[in-house]
Design an enzyme around this catalytic site. Sequence first.
Site, mmCIF file in Angstrom:
data_model
loop_
_atom_site.group_PDB
_atom_site.id
_atom_site.type_symbol
_atom_site.label_atom_id
_atom_site.label_comp_id
_atom_site.label_asym_id
_atom_site.label_seq_id
_atom_site.Cartn_x
_atom_site.Cartn_y
_atom_site.Cartn_z
ATOM 1 N N LYS A 1 5.645 4.999 14.310
ATOM 2 C CA LYS A 1 4.199 5.143 14.521
ATOM 3 C C LYS A 1 3.885 5.498 15.981
ATOM 4 C CE LYS A 1 3.171 1.862 10.809
ATOM 5 N NZ LYS A 1 2.342 0.707 10.401
ATOM 6 N N TYR B 1 -2.293 6.202 3.470
ATOM 7 C CA TYR B 1 -2.665 4.785 3.379
ATOM 8 C C TYR B 1 -3.786 4.531 2.367
ATOM 9 C CZ TYR B 1 0.368 3.386 7.250
ATOM 10 O OH TYR B 1 1.456 3.087 8.039
ATOM 11 N N ASN C 1 2.683 -2.141 14.744
ATOM 12 C CA ASN C 1 3.966 -2.711 14.312
ATOM 13 C C ASN C 1 5.093 -1.679 14.252
ATOM 14 O OD1 ASN C 1 3.112 -1.338 12.097
ATOM 15 N ND2 ASN C 1 3.322 -3.032 10.649
ATOM 16 N N HIS D 1 6.813 2.187 9.774
ATOM 17 C CA HIS D 1 6.457 1.972 8.363
ATOM 18 C C HIS D 1 7.697 2.282 7.538
ATOM 19 C CE1 HIS D 1 4.514 2.426 4.442
ATOM 20 N NE2 HIS D 1 5.322 3.463 4.303
ATOM 21 N N GLU E 1 5.448 8.841 -1.119
ATOM 22 C CA GLU E 1 5.262 9.089 0.317
ATOM 23 C C GLU E 1 6.053 10.315 0.780
ATOM 24 O OE1 GLU E 1 4.576 4.332 1.281
ATOM 25 O OE2 GLU E 1 6.377 5.326 2.020
HETATM 26 P P1 CMP Z 1 2.611 -0.562 7.203
HETATM 27 O O1 CMP Z 1 3.885 -1.150 6.738
HETATM 28 O O2 CMP Z 1 2.615 0.833 7.697
HETATM 29 O O3 CMP Z 1 1.542 -0.694 6.008
HETATM 30 C C1 CMP Z 1 0.159 -0.812 6.225
HETATM 31 C C2 CMP Z 1 -0.192 -1.026 7.670
HETATM 32 O O4 CMP Z 1 -1.457 -1.622 7.895
HETATM 33 C C3 CMP Z 1 0.778 -2.029 8.278
HETATM 34 O O5 CMP Z 1 2.057 -1.477 8.397
HETATM 35 C C4 CMP Z 1 0.064 -2.366 9.568
HETATM 36 O O6 CMP Z 1 0.174 -1.348 10.549
HETATM 37 C C5 CMP Z 1 -1.368 -2.426 9.064
HETATM 38 N N1 CMP Z 1 -1.750 -3.800 8.691
HETATM 39 C C6 CMP Z 1 -1.335 -4.509 7.628
HETATM 40 N N2 CMP Z 1 -1.918 -5.719 7.592
HETATM 41 C C7 CMP Z 1 -2.715 -5.781 8.681
HETATM 42 C C8 CMP Z 1 -3.589 -6.756 9.210
HETATM 43 N N3 CMP Z 1 -3.753 -7.943 8.614
HETATM 44 N N4 CMP Z 1 -4.257 -6.469 10.341
HETATM 45 C C9 CMP Z 1 -4.107 -5.286 10.950
HETATM 46 N N5 CMP Z 1 -3.293 -4.300 10.493
HETATM 47 C C10 CMP Z 1 -2.606 -4.540 9.371
#
Ligand code: CMP
Length: 140
Positions: free
Chosen positions: A10, A50, A113, A116, A127
Amino acid sequence: MIERTCFLIKPDGLAAKVVGKVLDRFEREGFNLVAMKLLPPDRARIEAFYAVHKGKPFYEGLLNFMLEGPSLAIIWEAEDAITRTRGIIGATNSTEAAPGTLRRLYGTDNRRNLVHASDSRESAEHEIELLFDLAESRRK
Ligand code: CMP
């Protein structure tokens, strides 16, 4: 069983310049690199990617974060790639991810984070189809 997973580094991972470290981790685990490309930030594509999270409280923040810069999209192939990838990256919330996982090492929080990874074979297929042309993801 040999599987494929759709993986993204990301915008926070590119900004932190840890792409090489992430790729190295997967190569050392024996994953095969099937396809890789840099995706410029694009709202329509990120919304499509998403779509399952639309309406959730974190959705808008997630979109804005993903629009901060390019992401690196990768197709990894390996034995049990989906489960193993999720073990390598750790829990969604970087602060709760196990020590040594990529998110714990280089991620920041729940949203920022780092990476993905597909959570099932079905989502991997979906995807990959969204992000890659058929020619790019063709099996050799
Ligand atoms: P990802 O695994 O890409 O899937 C959905 C994304 O939404 C996740 O990683 C995070 O980047 C984001 N995400 C999921 N839960 C939360 C949350 N509680 N607060 C903020 N961002 C979130």
